[in-house]
Design a protein around this motif. Structure first.
Motif, PDB file in Angstrom:
ATOM      1  N   SER A   1       0.813  -1.218   0.000  1.00 46.42           N
ATOM      2  CA  SER A   1       0.000   0.000   0.000  1.00 46.42           C
ATOM      3  C   SER A   1       0.848   1.270   0.000  1.00 46.42           C
ATOM      4  N   TRP A   2       2.103   1.171   0.424  1.00 45.45           N
ATOM      5  CA  TRP A   2       2.982   2.339   0.416  1.00 45.45           C
ATOM      6  C   TRP A   2       3.190   2.865  -1.011  1.00 45.45           C
TER       7      TRP A   2
ATOM      8  N   SER B   1       0.495   5.288  -1.705  1.00 43.81           N
ATOM      9  CA  SER B   1       0.731   6.522  -0.952  1.00 43.81           C
ATOM     10  C   SER B   1       1.726   7.426  -1.670  1.00 43.81           C
TER      11      SER B   1
END
Length: 295
Positions: A244-245, A248
Motif C-alpha cells: 500500500s505504500w 501513498s
C-alpha cells in the motif's frame, strides 16, 4: 402494457435495458429504440408512447485537454438535446420522461486518503464542463415536470457489467495479469447494470417521478473487486497491505500518475439510506455481479 421509447441507439445502458425488459417484463413493457444522430427523430410522433427514456449523450472526455469547440459539442448533445427531447415528449402527450444524469454532477471523487460521502444535503458542484453539461440537463428537464408529465432523473454512480466501458474493464485487465496488488481500503458506490435495469423497469411501471440515486446494496473497494475478479478468472494474485505504500507515494506525484492513482483508489459514495425505495431493485450482490460480468 406500457410502451417505452429509448431515445439514443446503441448505448450500453439502452441496449442492456431493452434486453432486460424484454426478458423480465415482456408483459408489462414494450420497448423500442430510435436513433438521434440524423435529426429525423424530430418528425416522429411520441404520442404512441407512455415513457420516453433518454440515453443519448457524450461520455466522459479527457477534460484537461479539450478545445472550446469540443466543449460546445458536449453542451449541444448532453444538455440541449436532452431538454429538446423532453420538451417534445411533453408536447406529444407522453406521460413520463426518464433521464440518465450522473454522479459526476457532484464533482470528482475524493483523492486517495480522503473521503467523500454524498448525502441528501449535498449540493451539486460539477468540477468540469462534462459534469456541468449533465447538470444543466438535469435541471432543465426537471423544470418541465408537471402534474400530467412525470420527469424521472437518475444520478447513478459508476455503472458496470458485461461489455461495459470505463474504469471496470481497466481493473479487470489488471486483476487478470498482475501478480501483486495493494490492499487499500477505499469506498465507492457502484451500480451493476442488471440492478440498474431492474430499477428502470420499476420506476416506469410505477410511474415514479423525482430525483433518484440508485446504487448497489453495498459499497465497493478497488482491492476487493480485483481480488474477486482474479478468483473468478482463476488467476493467482497477492493482495496485501505490504504494497500500500506504493499508492501513498504515487498519490503525491504530480500529473497523470497522481490522477490515475486517485481515480483508482479515491473515494465517492452515496449515503446508502438515500438509495432505498419502496421497491426492491438491488437484486444482485457485488460478488455475484462480478461473476456474471466476468463469465
Amino acid at each position: 402494457m406500457k410502451k417505452v421509447l429509448i431515445t439514443g441507439a446503441n448505448s450500453y445502458i439502452g441496449t442492456s435495458f431493452e434486453k432486460y425488459a424484454s426478458e423480465k417484463y415482456k408483459d408489462e413493457l414494450a420497448v423500442e429504440t430510435i436513433d438521434m444522430i440524423d435529426g429525423s427523430w424530430r418528425q416522429k410522433f411520441f404520442s404512441a408512447y407512455d415513457v420516453v427514456f433518454h440515453v443519448a449523450g457524450l461520455a466522459h472526455a479527457d477534460v484537461g485537454n479539450v478545445s472550446e469547440e469540443v466543449k460546445a459539442k458536449y453542451y449541444k448533445i448532453n444538455t440541449d438535446l436532452a431538454i429538446e427531447t423532453c420538451k417534445k415528449a411533453k408536447k406529444d402527450g407522453v406521460k413520463q420522461f426518464v433521464f440518465m444524469s450522473s454522479a459526476i454532477i457532484y464533482g470528482e471523487s475524493a483523492p486517495y486518503g480522503k473521503t467523500k460521502l454524498i448525502t441528501k444535503d449535498t449540493e451539486p458542484a460539477p468540477a468540469n464542463f462534462y459534469g456541468d453539461s449533465k447538470w444543466q440537463a438535469d435541471k432543465g428537464v426537471r423544470e418541465l415536470a408537471s402534474d400530467r408529465f412525470a420527469v424521472t432523473v437518475l444520478r447513478p454512480p459508476m455503472i458496470y457489467g458485461k461489455e461495459s466501458k470505463g474504469n471496470y474493464p481497466v481493473l479487470s485487465k489488471m486483476a487478470k495479469k498482475l501478480p501483486i496488488f495493494p490492499n487499500v481500503h477505499n469506498e465507492r458506490s457502484m451500480l451493476y447494470i442488471e440492478n440498474l435495469c431492474e430499477f428502470l423497469c420499476q420506476v416506469m411501471i410505477l410511474g415514479k417521478d423525482g430525483v433518484f440515486l440508485p446504487q448497489n446494496a453495498e459499497y465497493s473497494s478497488t482491492s476487493e473487486i480485483v481480488k474477486i475478479i482474479a478468483n473468478v478468472r482463476g488467476h493467482k494474485i497477492i493482495v496485501s497491505r505490504a504494497f500500500s505504500w506504493i499508492i501513498s507515494i504515487t498519490s503525491h506525484i504530480p500529473g497523470k500518475i497522481r490522477n490515475l492513482t486517485n481515480k483508482a483508489f479515491g473515494n465517492l459514495s452515496y449515503d446508502l439510506e438515500m438509495s432505498k425505495y419502496d421497491f426492491n431493485y438491488q437484486l444482485v450482490s457485488i460478488e455475484e455481479s462480478i461473476k456474471r460480468t466476468e463469465s
